[in-house]
Design a protein around this motif. Sequence first.
Motif, PDB file in Angstrom:
ATOM      1  N   GLY A 121      15.312  29.944  57.359  1.00 19.53           N
ATOM      2  CA  GLY A 121      16.839  28.909  58.029  1.00 19.53           C
ATOM      3  C   GLY A 121      16.938  27.658  56.587  1.00 19.53           C
ATOM      4  O   GLY A 121      16.994  27.565  56.143  1.00 19.53           O
ATOM      5  N   ALA A 122      16.810  26.659  57.760  1.00 20.37           N
ATOM      6  CA  ALA A 122      17.602  25.630  57.340  1.00 20.37           C
ATOM      7  C   ALA A 122      16.198  24.335  57.443  1.00 20.37           C
ATOM      8  O   ALA A 122      15.835  24.513  58.725  1.00 20.37           O
ATOM      9  N   ALA A 123      16.801  22.769  56.623  1.00 19.73           N
ATOM     10  CA  ALA A 123      15.787  21.850  56.935  1.00 19.73           C
ATOM     11  C   ALA A 123      17.211  21.279  56.842  1.00 19.73           C
ATOM     12  O   ALA A 123      18.150  21.271  56.463  1.00 19.73           O
ATOM     13  N   LEU A 139      21.597  26.862  62.831  1.00 23.09           N
ATOM     14  CA  LEU A 139      22.957  25.717  63.416  1.00 23.09           C
ATOM     15  C   LEU A 139      24.041  26.126  64.182  1.00 23.09           C
ATOM     16  O   LEU A 139      24.653  25.356  64.343  1.00 23.09           O
ATOM     17  N   SER A 140      23.228  27.458  65.180  1.00 24.33           N
ATOM     18  CA  SER A 140      23.716  27.782  66.566  1.00 24.33           C
ATOM     19  C   SER A 140      24.963  28.123  65.795  1.00 24.33           C
ATOM     20  O   SER A 140      25.774  28.026  67.119  1.00 24.33           O
ATOM     21  N   SER A 141      25.228  29.337  64.982  1.00 30.45           N
ATOM     22  CA  SER A 141      26.873  29.569  65.101  1.00 30.45           C
ATOM     23  C   SER A 141      26.858  30.316  65.962  1.00 30.45           C
ATOM     24  O   SER A 141      27.761  30.989  66.286  1.00 30.45           O
ATOM     25  N   SER A 142      25.692  31.233  66.734  1.00 30.56           N
ATOM     26  CA  SER A 142      25.211  31.818  67.943  1.00 30.56           C
ATOM     27  C   SER A 142      26.257  31.244  69.481  1.00 30.56           C
ATOM     28  O   SER A 142      27.039  31.711  70.201  1.00 30.56           O
ATOM     29  N   ALA A 143      25.911  30.401  68.864  1.00 35.06           N
ATOM     30  CA  ALA A 143      26.241  29.135  70.579  1.00 35.06           C
ATOM     31  C   ALA A 143      27.419  28.967  70.032  1.00 35.06           C
ATOM     32  O   ALA A 143      28.692  28.899  71.188  1.00 35.06           O
ATOM     33  N   ARG A 148      12.988  17.313  58.183  1.00 33.92           N
ATOM     34  CA  ARG A 148      12.321  18.372  59.236  1.00 33.92           C
ATOM     35  C   ARG A 148      13.287  19.017  58.756  1.00 33.92           C
ATOM     36  O   ARG A 148      14.128  19.519  58.772  1.00 33.92           O
ATOM     37  N   LEU A 149      12.425  20.245  59.726  1.00 33.03           N
ATOM     38  CA  LEU A 149      13.296  21.749  59.885  1.00 33.03           C
ATOM     39  C   LEU A 149      14.257  21.115  60.808  1.00 33.03           C
ATOM     40  O   LEU A 149      14.020  20.267  61.808  1.00 33.03           O
ATOM     41  N   THR A 150      14.706  22.323  60.993  1.00 36.12           N
ATOM     42  CA  THR A 150      15.698  21.811  62.657  1.00 36.12           C
ATOM     43  C   THR A 150      16.226  23.558  62.883  1.00 36.12           C
ATOM     44  O   THR A 150      16.070  24.430  62.220  1.00 36.12           O
ATOM     45  N   GLY A 151      15.646  23.164  64.153  1.00 32.83           N
ATOM     46  CA  GLY A 151      15.697  24.899  65.344  1.00 32.83           C
ATOM     47  C   GLY A 151      14.764  25.771  64.909  1.00 32.83           C
ATOM     48  O   GLY A 151      13.719  24.379  65.808  1.00 32.83           O
ATOM     49  N   ALA A 152      14.719  26.761  65.139  1.00 33.05           N
ATOM     50  CA  ALA A 152      13.575  28.080  65.287  1.00 33.05           C
ATOM     51  C   ALA A 152      12.918  27.412  64.339  1.00 33.05           C
ATOM     52  O   ALA A 152      11.386  27.958  64.950  1.00 33.05           O
ATOM     53  N   ARG A 192      25.316  23.196  65.354  1.00 31.52           N
ATOM     54  CA  ARG A 192      24.919  22.117  65.736  1.00 31.52           C
ATOM     55  C   ARG A 192      23.439  22.002  64.755  1.00 31.52           C
ATOM     56  O   ARG A 192      23.386  22.697  63.915  1.00 31.52           O
ATOM     57  N   VAL A 193      23.181  20.618  64.722  1.00 29.52           N
ATOM     58  CA  VAL A 193      21.815  20.401  64.104  1.00 29.52           C
ATOM     59  C   VAL A 193      20.908  19.906  65.059  1.00 29.52           C
ATOM     60  O   VAL A 193      21.312  18.772  66.068  1.00 29.52           O
ATOM     61  N   GLU A 194      19.719  20.092  64.861  1.00 29.90           N
ATOM     62  CA  GLU A 194      18.475  19.695  66.041  1.00 29.90           C
ATOM     63  C   GLU A 194      18.058  18.055  65.086  1.00 29.90           C
ATOM     64  O   GLU A 194      17.813  18.463  64.231  1.00 29.90           O
ATOM     65  N   PHE A 195      18.183  16.971  65.466  1.00 28.69           N
ATOM     66  CA  PHE A 195      17.814  15.851  65.106  1.00 28.69           C
ATOM     67  C   PHE A 195      16.537  16.310  65.246  1.00 28.69           C
ATOM     68  O   PHE A 195      15.720  15.279  64.508  1.00 28.69           O
ATOM     69  N   ILE A 196      15.652  16.070  66.386  1.00 32.24           N
ATOM     70  CA  ILE A 196      14.377  16.033  66.602  1.00 32.24           C
ATOM     71  C   ILE A 196      14.194  16.486  67.979  1.00 32.24           C
ATOM     72  O   ILE A 196      15.008  16.171  69.320  1.00 32.24           O
TER      73      ILE A 196
END
Length: 401
Positions: free
Chosen positions: A356-358, A139-143, A348-352, A40-44
């Motif tokens: 990690g990633a933007a 990117l939530s590989s754990s979830a 934006r940055l995404t997740g924690a 998943r990507v956190e959009f906002i």
Amino acid sequence: MSQSFEQRRGQKSVDEWASDVSLILDGNTNEGIRASAPGRVEFIGNHTDYNGGWVLGATIDRRVEVVLQRRSDRQIRLQSEAAVPPVEVPLGSVERQSGEWAWANYILGMVEVLQGEGMTIESGFDLRVGSTLPVGAGLSSSAALELASGAALSEAYGGEFLRRDLVRMAQRAENEFVGVPCGLLDQAVVALGGADRLVRLDARSEATAAVPFPPETGIWIFRTHQAHALSESGYQERHDEARAVRERLRELLGNEEAEYLVDVSPSQLEEVKRELSRTLYRRARHVVTEHRRTQRVVQLLKAGRRSAAGRLLFASHESSRVDYENSTEALDFVVDRLAEQEGVLGARLTGAGFGGAAMAWTRAGYGEEQAHEVAGAYADRFGTELETLACRPAPGLYVWA
Ligand code: GLA
């Protein structure tokens, strides 16, 4: 066929879904129960979920897939394409693993939680894991691993769980077994996302809704390869700070005004600013404003106002950078380069965070060339690779029966 996936099956036939979700592991589906879950990507909505706020996320077309076969003995044998040798644990004494076996905790956590919910796992099993989803990229590989294995286990041992039940159980596995105090964002999006939508989660009520993904726009992920070890990072520290400032605001404003941090309005926060330390004030300001930005983005997307929504994605990054202090120099650099490019609606940055990633939300014309420009500038500045992934929303958790 259990009732667990009635929601999905009501919409499309199994064959139609199977054609949307290409197989990752070799072998045919008759060999066992096969389940697949996307990243998943956190959009906002950065760090709003454990503060009772709104979050908006999307599934991406990178997935984790598992195949489960029941055994005649009581051994659990977990094998990942990415890690050898397999992890072997007797069903009766499931314990938290460490070091190179730590990846198995997401599956073992689900075993424990499903049994705690009354499902009987009456035999051992072999479970193979394959993935096209980068691990440790935020990117939530754990979830995805929790939900794919939870769905396969539920299907194999007759758990009559709804998709929503699995979402909560996956969060519990992560909180209680893995030991990360995450909110509900990752699990909810992974389970409930789809190719046409963003998932809006109201973390207070745990209600979710689909927000149509704006057509002819895309998502790009820029992975910095900086350490993103969620469980060891500042996540716990931010979680503790958020709790501390909420407690303080309850004393100052009363329980009703501050049941969750997001209940405090920006003006209330300003009124009591002097009573708070500078750090706690900024943590609260991020959460309070981010929740409202997320609500506004949902309204703007529904009204087709893409540019205005995109600007709020940039504002979200700024708030994370300055107030929540969970960005990094590398993430800031990527977002700044993206802000200069044609075709980028927001980034934006995404997740924690903390590495990690933007992510960038882009118009149709944005492509490889522009993404490589950002990666080139990044390599010049930091001397390391910036991985770029073009993504689109994808089917959520899926099980082949
Ligand atoms: C991680 C957690 C989520 C959420 C985000 C930050 O992805 O797992 O629950 O808190 O960080 O928004």
